[in-house]
Write a protein that holds these residues in place. Structure first.
Motif: not given
Lengths: 100, 433
Positions: B320-321, B350-351, B356-360
């Protein structure tokens, strides 16, 4: 005593008394009792962590909104489209979690 | 067109307060709306804040943030009704800065985060519920609130309004918002003398312990948790809403059974309940996420289903942060373009995709399916416990069996086919490799 009471040696009312509520004047939960009478699951009665829904012998559902944790489980499990209308309570009102 | 604020952030939780902090730092006029009487007053979580994101954003957090304990002991338990097997990881280095994970009361932590945003120049408005979006030609141009004349116009809404995600749904960003991805968390905070707590969990000073449990929720898919604050324990369970609805069991009944387990009961004995609370958790992972924005709005935190419930990893506040920070960075980029802040969603998508948010979440997109599978939930804990019990039971004068034979025997006794076990093992390896 209902089967919901006295788990863990703790009365459900005592359990709920540990939570803090600043109750709003208006209900943020509205239940369409006619829709509930045809409902076979009454899942709201089981899932609500505050046990705010009670099944009536008539087949309807009695509810109160005062000690609501504002989780949203009730309207999500409701299987009768539109039987539970749920929104956040008025700003500043409702549950106040101190040690979440 | 004049607006009341350039950006309105809805929800002063970890996503919203970090977004407001970073927007204010960039000189963008930001309003941070919170429906509770103070930030954190509606928030409940399952135990650990992973603070790496804070190092860059608020380097003084270790000295200033209201932390309860620093987690140096992370235990994962598999339970049956009478057995348990735990992997108990203790790392002394986690107790020294930069700290791997910390526990906190969200009422205190979230308030501190919002204070940082206010000090940076954001305008915090509490006790105000955003009741809807104002849209013009498919573009979000503000929010309605429940204050008299309380509608706010803006160029960008950052929707951090939590798991029920009313704003993202109204914006049409959720193709299918579904209860099937939801779990209900119920939690008890239990008072325990600080010295007793530290000796019970083998802790010294500010060290803390976090225990995750699988197999402790009976036929209901889910899990349990127990973590330490300074002089309280928090114990809870997380229950798949569909299963709970289908069962005849009440959530506090499931929690009471968990607390009565022979491996858990001594840990919670002699405590006094000081607060009971409940909250929904979006546990659908990547595939349950909405479209992250459209002109005039972006979504972050629980509202965008950014919690990771991947068995051994249970995280949300960190995502979230990070998402809040990314939303602000995207706004800064958009502001410099002809379309202005309303175009934030393109940069945000895009960002965030590169973070790591979307990669994880993308890498572990199949984890919920495996973690919530019947085998992992209802078969594996018993199998592991039986194998461990057999392996460590000294059955003299019978000679010791080998491990393979012990496993075969345990599988036979529980009617588990080699095929089912292999299938689950392969699925698990595929997800976590």
């Amino acid at each position: 005593m209902t089967p919901l009471d006295d788990f863990d040696g703790l009365d459900f009312e005592d359990r709920m008394a540990t939570a803090t509520f600043d109750v709003a004047g208006d209900a943020h939960i509205v239940v369409d009792g006619d829709a509930c009478e045809g409902c076979t699951t009454k899942a709201c009665v089981t899932v609500c962590p505050a046990s705010l829904f009670v099944e009536l012998s008539s087949g309807g559902v009695l509810f109160n909104y005062e000690q609501c944790f504002e989780c949203g489980s009730c309207y999500l499990v409701c299987n009768e489209a539109g039987a539970i209308t749920w929104r956040y309570p008025e700003g500043g009102k409702g549950v106040i979690v101190r040690r979440g | 067109m004049t607006t009341d604020f350039e950006v309105v952030v809805v929800g002063a939780g970890p996503a919203g307060s970090i977004a407001a902090l970073q927007l204010a730092r960039a000189g963008i006029a930001t309003c941070l709306l919170e429906r509770g009487p103070f930030p954190g007053s509606k928030n409940v979580y399952g135990g650990v804040i992973y603070p790496r994101v804070l190092d860059g954003l608020l380097p003084a957090w270790r000295d200033e943030a209201p932390i309860q304990r620093v987690v140096t002991r992370r235990s994962t338990m598999l339970l049956t009704e009478t057995q348990s097997v735990a992997v108990d990881v203790r790392v002394a280095a986690w107790g020294a800065p930069p700290y791997n994970g910390v526990t906190a009361y969200r009422s205190e932590f979230d308030q501190w985060l919002a204070d940082q945003a206010v000090q940076a120049g954001a305008t915090l408005v509490t006790s105000t519920t955003a009741t809807g979006l104002r849209q013009e030609a498919g573009r979000v141009v503000g929010v309605s609130t429940d204050r008299p004349d309380g509608d706010l116009s803006c160029s960008l809404v950052v929707a951090c309004d939590g798991v029920n995600s009313f704003l993202a749904r109204e914006a049409g960003l959720y193709a299918r918002f579904s209860r099937h991805h939801m779990t209900l968390g119920v939690k008890e905070v239990l008072a325990l003398d600080r010295r007793e707590l530290e000796s019970r969990f083998n802790l010294t000073g500010r060290e803390g312990c976090d225990i995750e449990m699988l197999g402790a929720t009976g036929e209901i898919t889910g899990g349990g948790f127990l973590y330490t604050n300074l002089d309280t324990l928090a114990v809870g369970c997380v229950l798949k809403l569909d299963d709970l609805a289908a069962s005849a069991r009440r959530p506090e009944e499931v929690l009471a059974a968990l607390k009565a387990h022979p491996s858990i009961a001594p840990l919670v004995a002699g405590t006094e309940l000081v607060e009971y609370a409940a909250h929904l958790i979006p546990e659908g992972g990547y595939d349950a996420m909405p479209t992250l924005g459209k002109p005039g709005i972006v979504v972050a935190g629980d509202a965008a289903s950014m919690t990771l419930a991947a068995g051994v990893w249970l995280e949300g506040v960190n995502y979230a942060m990070a998402a809040g920070s990314t939303a602000a960075a995207a706004a800064v980029l958009a502001q410099a373009e002809p379309g202005g802040l309303a175009g934030t969603h393109r940069h945000y998508t895009r960002l965030l995709g590169a973070s790591f948010v979307q990669q994880d979440h993308k890498r572990l997109r199949r984890a919920p399916r495996v973690v919530f599978s019947d085998f992992v939930q209802h078969v594996q804990p018993g199998l592991v416990c039986d194998v461990a019990e057999s392996f460590f039971t000294v059955a003299n004068p019978e000679a010791k069996p080998g491990l393979v034979r012990t496993i075969r025997r345990a599988m036979r006794a529980r009617g588990i086919s080699t095929r089912a076990a292999l299938r689950s093992a392969i699925a698990t390896v595929r997800v976590f490799r």
